[in-house]
Design a protein around this motif. Structure first.
Motif, PDB file in Angstrom:
ATOM      1  N   HIS A   1      -2.558  -9.418 -13.846  1.00 29.58           N
ATOM      2  CA  HIS A   1      -3.469 -10.403 -14.401  1.00 29.58           C
ATOM      3  C   HIS A   1      -3.494 -11.916 -13.550  1.00 29.58           C
ATOM      4  CE1 HIS A   1      -3.365  -7.429 -17.771  1.00 29.58           C
ATOM      5  NE2 HIS A   1      -4.617  -7.743 -17.798  1.00 29.58           N
ATOM      6  N   HIS A   2      -2.526 -11.998 -12.761  1.00 28.67           N
ATOM      7  CA  HIS A   2      -2.382 -13.444 -12.260  1.00 28.67           C
ATOM      8  C   HIS A   2      -2.085 -13.542 -10.661  1.00 28.67           C
ATOM      9  CE1 HIS A   2      -2.691 -15.153 -16.094  1.00 28.67           C
ATOM     10  NE2 HIS A   2      -1.871 -14.243 -16.613  1.00 28.67           N
ATOM     11  N   ALA A   3      -2.228 -12.322 -10.125  1.00 27.08           N
ATOM     12  CA  ALA A   3      -1.722 -12.249  -8.784  1.00 27.08           C
ATOM     13  C   ALA A   3      -3.045 -12.584  -7.863  1.00 27.08           C
ATOM     14  CB  ALA A   3      -1.422 -10.883  -8.276  1.00 27.08           C
ATOM     15  N   PRO A   4      -2.632 -13.204  -6.628  1.00 31.03           N
ATOM     16  CA  PRO A   4      -3.890 -13.723  -5.782  1.00 31.03           C
ATOM     17  C   PRO A   4      -4.211 -12.629  -4.859  1.00 31.03           C
ATOM     18  CG  PRO A   4      -1.559 -14.376  -4.970  1.00 31.03           C
ATOM     19  CD  PRO A   4      -1.168 -13.527  -6.416  1.00 31.03           C
ATOM     20  N   CYS A   5      -3.540 -11.592  -4.930  1.00 28.12           N
ATOM     21  CA  CYS A   5      -3.975 -10.357  -4.108  1.00 28.12           C
ATOM     22  C   CYS A   5      -3.874  -9.299  -4.829  1.00 28.12           C
ATOM     23  CB  CYS A   5      -3.214 -10.192  -2.868  1.00 28.12           C
ATOM     24  SG  CYS A   5      -1.332 -10.023  -3.482  1.00 28.12           S
ATOM     25  N   SER A   6      -4.487  -7.931  -4.258  1.00 25.87           N
ATOM     26  CA  SER A   6      -4.368  -6.646  -4.959  1.00 25.87           C
ATOM     27  C   SER A   6      -2.811  -6.386  -5.445  1.00 25.87           C
ATOM     28  CB  SER A   6      -4.842  -5.708  -4.085  1.00 25.87           C
ATOM     29  OG  SER A   6      -5.943  -5.740  -3.722  1.00 25.87           O
ATOM     30  N   VAL A   7      -2.831  -5.570  -6.368  1.00 30.51           N
ATOM     31  CA  VAL A   7      -1.279  -5.208  -7.238  1.00 30.51           C
ATOM     32  C   VAL A   7      -1.430  -3.866  -7.355  1.00 30.51           C
ATOM     33  CG1 VAL A   7       0.081  -5.353  -8.942  1.00 30.51           C
ATOM     34  CG2 VAL A   7      -1.424  -7.306  -8.125  1.00 30.51           C
ATOM     35  N   LEU A   8      -0.185  -2.977  -6.806  1.00 29.70           N
ATOM     36  CA  LEU A   8      -0.245  -1.569  -7.224  1.00 29.70           C
ATOM     37  C   LEU A   8       1.090  -1.692  -8.199  1.00 29.70           C
ATOM     38  CD1 LEU A   8      -0.613   1.581  -6.719  1.00 29.70           C
ATOM     39  CD2 LEU A   8       0.852   1.448  -4.689  1.00 29.70           C
ATOM     40  N   VAL A   9       0.847  -0.905  -9.200  1.00 25.70           N
ATOM     41  CA  VAL A   9       1.895  -0.458 -10.470  1.00 25.70           C
ATOM     42  C   VAL A   9       2.025   0.925 -10.258  1.00 25.70           C
ATOM     43  CG1 VAL A   9       2.230  -0.799 -12.886  1.00 25.70           C
ATOM     44  CG2 VAL A   9       0.965  -2.701 -11.596  1.00 25.70           C
TER      45      VAL A   9
END
Length: 154
Positions: free
Chosen positions: A139-147
């Motif tokens: 919810h707060h990352a400055p870039c894409s996130v892979l979970v």
């Protein structure tokens, strides 16, 4: 231009799955920079303790947690290097101190990450129940996130 991937680990099976997935995403190790991080929070005295514990006890606890985080990043780094033998892949590691989701987000901003890879759940009861670190990062990352989930969770 090199892809900059930040991988966060807490040594859990979910984190190991995230490291594995990161490796699968790297098609050309010469064009990837990887930063492996592990974050830990300070041990704060509990005011309602029936007995007072010394500051030395808390220092030993913090040292132990810091050393454990360092072992997690070393393990992840070795795992990545083993996937790319003989390559010139750039892997840096860092142990971060503070709330894990906030530290991961700040490091991603500072390092200009293109992608953050995290496990869906972490260590401890609340991490397993809520996945609070991965949720905060998403919810707060400055870039894409892979979970990433563990293989048997899919």
């Amino acid at each position: 231009m090199k892809m900059r991937i930040l991988v966060a680990t807490d040594g859990s099976d979910y984190s190991k799955a995230a490291v594995e997935r990161c490796c699968q995403m790297i098609l050309d190790p010469e064009n990837a920079d990887v930063l492996v991080v592990s974050a830990y929070e300070d041990a704060y005295p509990i005011m309602a303790e029936p007995i007072a514990l010394s500051a030395e006890y808390y220092q030993h606890l913090e040292d132990a947690v810091s050393q454990m985080a360092a072992s997690f990043v070393t393990e992840a780094e070795n795992s990545i290097r083993n996937k790319f033998p003989g390559s010139q892949i750039t892997i840096d590691t860092e142990v971060l101190r503070g709330p894990p989701d906030q530290q991961i987000i700040e490091k991603a901003k500072e390092w200009n990450a293109d992608l953050i890879v995290v496990g869906s759940h972490g260590r401890g009861f609340w991490g397993r129940l809520l996945g609070s670190v991965s949720n905060g990062v998403v919810h707060h990352a400055p870039c894409s996130v892979l979970v990433v989930r563990k293989q048997d969770d899919a």
